[in-house]
Design an enzyme around this catalytic site. Structure first.
Site, mmCIF file in Angstrom:
data_model
loop_
_atom_site.group_PDB
_atom_site.id
_atom_site.type_symbol
_atom_site.label_atom_id
_atom_site.label_comp_id
_atom_site.label_asym_id
_atom_site.label_seq_id
_atom_site.Cartn_x
_atom_site.Cartn_y
_atom_site.Cartn_z
ATOM 1 N N LYS A 32 0.817 -1.219 0.000
ATOM 2 C CA LYS A 32 0.000 0.000 0.000
ATOM 3 C C LYS A 32 0.855 1.277 0.000
ATOM 4 O O LYS A 32 0.493 2.259 -0.656
ATOM 5 C CB LYS A 32 -0.955 0.018 1.189
ATOM 6 C CG LYS A 32 -0.319 0.050 2.563
ATOM 7 C CD LYS A 32 -1.376 0.000 3.651
ATOM 8 C CE LYS A 32 -0.764 -0.034 5.038
ATOM 9 N NZ LYS A 32 -0.051 1.183 5.390
ATOM 10 N N THR A 33 1.975 1.251 0.719
ATOM 11 C CA THR A 33 2.829 2.451 0.730
ATOM 12 C C THR A 33 3.390 2.711 -0.662
ATOM 13 O O THR A 33 3.465 3.854 -1.118
ATOM 14 C CB THR A 33 3.981 2.286 1.744
ATOM 15 O OG1 THR A 33 3.439 2.005 3.039
ATOM 16 C CG2 THR A 33 4.817 3.558 1.814
ATOM 17 N N ASP A 218 -3.804 7.075 5.143
ATOM 18 C CA ASP A 218 -3.330 5.706 5.344
ATOM 19 C C ASP A 218 -3.944 5.130 6.621
ATOM 20 O O ASP A 218 -4.343 5.881 7.520
ATOM 21 C CB ASP A 218 -1.802 5.717 5.450
ATOM 22 C CG ASP A 218 -1.199 4.330 5.319
ATOM 23 O OD1 ASP A 218 -1.929 3.390 4.936
ATOM 24 O OD2 ASP A 218 0.005 4.186 5.592
ATOM 25 N N GLU A 219 -4.024 3.817 6.719
ATOM 26 C CA GLU A 219 -4.561 3.121 7.900
ATOM 27 C C GLU A 219 -5.936 3.664 8.289
ATOM 28 O O GLU A 219 -6.223 3.925 9.452
ATOM 29 C CB GLU A 219 -3.584 3.258 9.090
ATOM 30 C CG GLU A 219 -2.184 2.766 8.814
ATOM 31 C CD GLU A 219 -2.066 1.246 8.726
ATOM 32 O OE1 GLU A 219 -3.098 0.566 8.798
ATOM 33 O OE2 GLU A 219 -0.939 0.754 8.559
ATOM 34 N N GLN A 249 -7.686 -5.452 9.802
ATOM 35 C CA GLN A 249 -6.628 -5.032 10.726
ATOM 36 C C GLN A 249 -7.094 -3.891 11.635
ATOM 37 O O GLN A 249 -6.274 -3.152 12.177
ATOM 38 C CB GLN A 249 -5.380 -4.600 9.947
ATOM 39 C CG GLN A 249 -4.744 -5.726 9.145
ATOM 40 C CD GLN A 249 -3.435 -5.319 8.504
ATOM 41 O OE1 GLN A 249 -2.419 -5.118 9.170
ATOM 42 N NE2 GLN A 249 -3.446 -5.177 7.190
ATOM 43 N N ARG A 603 2.392 -10.593 10.471
ATOM 44 C CA ARG A 603 3.685 -9.924 10.700
ATOM 45 C C ARG A 603 4.828 -10.829 10.249
ATOM 46 O O ARG A 603 5.937 -10.369 10.024
ATOM 47 C CB ARG A 603 3.896 -9.587 12.180
ATOM 48 C CG ARG A 603 2.929 -8.622 12.840
ATOM 49 C CD ARG A 603 2.668 -7.397 12.042
ATOM 50 N NE ARG A 603 1.496 -7.572 11.191
ATOM 51 C CZ ARG A 603 1.188 -6.799 10.175
ATOM 52 N NH1 ARG A 603 1.967 -5.802 9.834
ATOM 53 N NH2 ARG A 603 0.088 -7.013 9.457
#
Length: 740
Positions: A32-33, A218-219, A249, A603
Site C-alpha cells: 500500500k505504501t 493511510d490506515e 486489521q 507480521r
C-alpha cells in the site's frame, strides 16, 4: 520513468484513479505504501502542484518512510507535499490559526504524565477521593467523549440522573478549564480543536480545502469519529479523497477507532470507487493461508483473501507447554539455536503477546540465555524524570502560561521553595485569575508572599534571560545553557551513583536530539522542537540497524514485519481475552480479538511459531486454560503440532494490569505438572452471599452494585456496575467480592 512498472493490475488502477472518492482495501503486505507513493508521483506527472497534495498517516515512522520514498521517487518538489501524522497535521494548523479559537499559538502539548498531573489537581480541588476514583478512570472517560466530539457541556446535558456520569461531567469541565488556563492541549484536544477551528472559521476551512486538493489517508480503519470529521471537512471541496486501509486489521477499538468508517465508506461517499489489493509480497503461502483461515470466521468484514506468488514455506509451528516458564525457555533457546545456525539474526526475530505482563518471564529467560532484546512499550525516553525536567524548562521559556511546567521546575534543582510556598502562590494566582509565572513576577504586591520574592526572583530572572537569549542560543544552545546554569548535571555528578550516571547519559542524549533537530531543520524553533518531541511514539524508537530481538504486544506490532515471529500465550481467556469472551457484546469483541490474531500472523514473513501453556501464573495463582480457539481455526494441514484438549479455567479480571509475580517453584522442576496435583480439578461452586441489587466490594475495582447473577453451571457469572471503573462481568469464584 514508467510509474506503472512493477505494479500489479490492481495497484495500477489505484495509482491511476485520481478523481473522486477512492477506497483502497489493502490487505497486509500488499504494497500500500508503494501505491500511495506512486499515486503522488502520478498526480505530479499530470500537473498537480505538490503543495496541493496531502498524505496523512498515524505514526511518525510511517510518515517518515512515506516521505523518504516520495523523495527518492520524485526528487525536486517533493518537499512541498504535506506528509504528516493526524496529530502533527492538526498541530501545524493550530500553530497558525489557534488564536482564532482562543488559544495562544505557542500552546503546550501535554503527554500522558502531564494530563495525569492535571487530573490530580482537578480531583483535589473537587474533593474527589483518588483512592476510590483513579485519575485514569476520568481521563479515559474524557478521552472517549472527545473521540466522539462530545464537549464537557454536552456531556453534562446527557447525564440525567446518572450520578457517576454527573461526577465525570464536573471533572471534565474543570479539566478543560485548567487546560485552557495553561494554554495547553492533550493529544485528543489537538484533533478536536482543529475540527472546531475548521467548523467555526469558514476562512480557515476554505484556505485548507483550496490548499489540499488531493488527500490520501493511510490506515483508515484506525480512524475515530473526530478523525473522520477532520478528513471529511478537508476533502469537502473537491472530494478527491483516497483512503487506504484494511478492515481485517482494525484493532484499536479501545482507543476509539471506529471500524464502520471503512465499512461504510461507500455510504458516506456514494460515488466512491473500491479497489482491493489482495496480492501479498511479504509472507509465504502457508502463513497467508493460515491468516485467511482465521479471519474468515469474522462476519463483520469486507470479503477478500490474501494470496501470494511467494514460496509455500513451512507450516505454522505450534508448541504447547506445561507452564509459561517452559514456554519462555523454549522461545529463548529456539531463537539462540536459529542465530547460531545462521538462519536468522536477532533483529529478524520478534515475540508478540497479548498483554504486557507476559514479557517478564521472556525477559528473564533472554537474560539467562544472553539474548539482546528491546521491549516496545516500556518507559518512553521522554517520560524519564531528568528529561521531563529539562523539557519543563523549555516549555516555561516557550509558554509561560504552562503552569504545570513552571511548578515542576521552580524548585529543581532545589532553591528552598517548598510545596507549601508553591501552593500559596497557586492560590494567589487563582484568586487573581492569572498564570502561575505571572504571579511569581509580582509577589511584592502581596505582603503575605513578599518573603518568597528573594527565593523566587533568581528563577524568574533566569527564565526571562533564557527567553531573551533564545534567538542567539538556538534550541541546543538553550538546553546546554539550562543544564550548566542550573547545575542540574553537576548535582547528579556529585551523587556519584550508577543511577545518576545513567540519568546524565539521558540528558546528553536529549541534548544530542536537539542538535540533530537543528541540523535537520533550517527553520528550527523551540516550539517546533517541543512539538516534535511531544508527538514521538514508542514505536518510533525501533532501530532496524541494531541487532536485538523485539518484544511487544500484538497491538504495537501492527505495521511491522519480521522474518521469524513467535506468538506466545495462545490460550482462551488470555487470547482471546477473558473480557472479550464474557463481554455483553462478545461476538463483536471476539471478532476484534480475531483481527488482532490476524495482524499477528501476517507480521511473519518466513516462519511463524505459536505457543501456549497449560498453566500460567496469574496474580500469584496458577491458572490454566484451553488452547486458543484461533489456533484451532487454522486449517490442520497448515499446522505443525498437536492441539491437546483440556478443561478450561478462565484467567480472572485483567491480566493486562497483572503485577509482576515470582516464578512458582513448581515451574523450576523438570516435570512441573507432577507437582501440581490440583490442576484439572473442578472449581468448587459456593453459594453467594449477595444477589442482584446488592452493594459489593471488589479487591481491585472497589465498590459497586450487582446488576445480574447468572448460574453458569460450574460458576456464577456476575455483572457489576462499579462506581469508579464502570460495568464489569466476571466469574464469582475469581472475583472474590464481598457484600457491603
Amino acid at each position: 520513468m514508467n510509474l506503472l512498472e512493477n505494479l500489479n493490475p490492481e495497484q495500477q488502477r489505484a495509482v491511476m484513479t485520481t478523481e473522486g472518492p477512492l477506497l483502497i482495501l489493502a490487505g497486509a503486505g500488499s504494497g500500500k505504501t508503494r501505491v500511495l507513493v506512486h499515486r503522488v508521483a502520478n498526480l505530479m506527472a499530470n500537473g498537480v502542484e505538490p503543495y496541493h497534495i496531502m498524505a496523512i498517516t498515524f505514526t511518525n515512522k510511517a510518515a517518515g518512510e512515506m516521505r523518504e520514498r516520495i523523495n527518492n521517487l520524485i526528487g525536486t518538489g517533493a518537499e512541498q507535499i504535506w506528509v504528516a501524522t493526524f496529530h502533527s497535521s492538526c498541530v501545524r494548523i493550530l500553530r497558525r490559526y489557534g488564536d482564532r479559537i482562543g488559544y495562544g499559538t505557542n500552546f503546550s502539548i501535554y503527554d500522558t504524565d502531564d494530563t495525569k498531573t492535571v487530573m490530580k489537581e482537578v480531583l483535589k480541588k473537587l474533593n474527589i477521593d483518588t483512592k476510590k476514583f483513579k485519575e485514569r478512570y476520568f481521563l479515559n472517560a474524557i478521552s472517549s467523549a472527545k473521540n466522539e466530539m462530545i464537549t464537557a457541556e454536552e456531556y453534562a446535558l446527557s447525564c440525567g440522573s446518572d450520578l457517576a456520569k454527573s461526577r465525570i461531567a464536573g471533572v471534565y469541565r474543570e479539566y478543560q478549564a485548567r487546560m485552557r488556563a495553561n494554554n495547553a492541549m492533550d493529544f485528543d484536544d489537538l484533533l478536536v480543536e482543529c475540527v472546531n477551528l475548521l467548523k467555526q472559521d469558514p476562512e480557515v476551512l476554505n484556505f485548507y480545502q483550496t490548499k489540499f486538493q488531493y488527500i490520501m489517508v493511510d490506515e483508515y480503519q484506525d480512524t475515530n469519529t473526530v478523525q473522520f470529521e477532520l478528513v471529511r471537512l478537508l476533502a469537502g471541496g473537491r472530494q478527491n479523497l483516497c483512503v487506504v486501509g484494511d478492515d481485517d486489521q482494525s484493532i484499536y477499538k479501545f482507543r476509539g477507532a471506529n471500524i464502520y468508517n471503512i465499512l461504510n465508506f461507500e455510504k458516506h461517499f456514494p460515488d466512491a470507487t473500491v479497489i482491493k489489493l489482495e496480492q501479498n509480497y511479504r509472507s509465504t503461502k502457508a502463513i497467508l493461508d493460515a491468516a485467511n483461515g482465521v479471519i474468515h470466521n469474522n462476519e463483520g468484514r469486507k470479503e477478500k483473501a490474501l494470496w501470494t506468488q511467494n514460496e509455500q514455506g513451512e507450516r505454522v509451528k505450534f508448541k504447547q507447554f506445561d507452564s509459561a516458564y517452559e514456554e519462555a525457555q523454549f522461545i529463548a533457546m529456539d531463537i539462540n539455536s536459529k542465530v547460531r545456525k545462521g538462519t536468522y539474526d536477532y533483529k529478524d526475530c520478534a515475540v508478540l503477546y497479548r498483554t504486557n505482563a507476559q514479557s517478564r518471564l521472556l525477559e528473564e529467560k533472554f537474560i539467562v540465555e544472553n539474548i539482546p532484546y528491546k521491549i516496545v512499550g516500556g518507559v518512553n525516553f521522554y517520560s524519564r524524570k531528568e528529561v521531563k525536567d529539562i523539557l519543563a524548562y523549555l516549555k516555561t521559556v516557550d509558554n509561560a502560561q504552562d503552569d504545570l511546567a513552571v511548578r515542576r521546575i521552580i524548585n529543581v534543582p532545589k532553591r528552598g521553595i517548598g510545596q507549601t510556598s508553591i501552593d500559596r502562590v497557586s492560590d494567589y494566582a487563582a484568586a487573581l485569575n492569572m498564570p502561575f509565572f505571572d504571579a511569581l513576577m509580582q509577589l511584592q504586591m502581596d505582603p503575605a508572599l513578599k518573603k518568597l520574592e528573594k527565593k523566587v526572583e533568581p528563577f524568574v530572572l533566569f527564565i526571562q534571560l533564557m527567553r531573551s537569549q533564545l534567538p542567539d542560543l538556538g534550541v541546543a544552545g538553550l538546553i546546554r545553557e539550562i543544564i550548566d546554569q542550573t547545575g542540574y548535571e553537576a548535582e547528579l555528578e556529585a551523587e556519584g551513583t550508577d543511577e545518576a550516571a545513567a540519568r546524565i547519559e539521558n540528558i546528553e542524549e536529549f541534548y544530542s536530539k536537539a542538535v540533530s533537530y537543528e541540523e535537520e531543520h533550517e527553520d528550527a524553533t523551540l516550539g517546533g522542537f517541543l512539538e516534535e518531541v511531544a508527538l514521538i511514539a514508542d514505536i518510533d524508537s525501533l532501530d532496524d540497524s541494531e541487532d536485538y530481538v523485539v518484544l511487544m504486544t500484538l497491538h504495537a506490532a501492527k505495521g511491522l514485519e519480521f522474518p521469524n515471529v513467535y506468538m506466545a500465550g495462545m490460550e482462551d481467556g488470555l487470547f482471546p481475552s477473558y473480557m472479550s469472551i464474557t463481554a455483553d457484546d462478545s461476538v463483536a469483541e471476539i471478532e476484534e480479538e480475531r483481527r488482532l490474531c490476524y495482524v499477528g500472523i501476517t507480521r511473519a514473513m518466513k516462519q511463524l511459531t505459536m505457543t501456549s501453556a497449560k498453566a500460567r501464573m496469574v496474580r500469584g495463582e496458577t491458572q490454566y486454560g484451553a488452547v486458543s480457539r484461533f489456533v484451532k481455526e487454522i486449517p490442520s494441514d497448515l499446522l505443525d503440532g498437536e492441539v491437546y484438549e483440556q478443561k478450561q479455567r478462565f484467567f480472572p479480571d485483567f491480566l493486562d494490569d497483572a503485577p509482576t509475580q515470582k516464578i512458582n517453584p513448581i515451574f523450576t522442576q523438570k516435570k512441573p505438572m507432577a507437582a501440581a496435583k490440583n490442576f484439572g480439578t473442578k472449581i468448587e461452586k459456593k453459594a453467594l452471599d449477595y444477589g442482584e441489587g446488592d452493594r459489593v466490594k471488589h479487591p481491585k475495582f472497589g465498590e459497586g452494585e450487582v446488576i445480574s447473577v447468572i448460574d453458569g453451571g460450574r460458576d456464577y457469572e456476575v455483572t457489576v456496575e462499579f462506581d469508579n471503573v464502570g460495568r464489569k462481568k466476571m466469574f464469582a469464584s475469581f472475583a472474590k467480592m464481598t457484600k457491603i
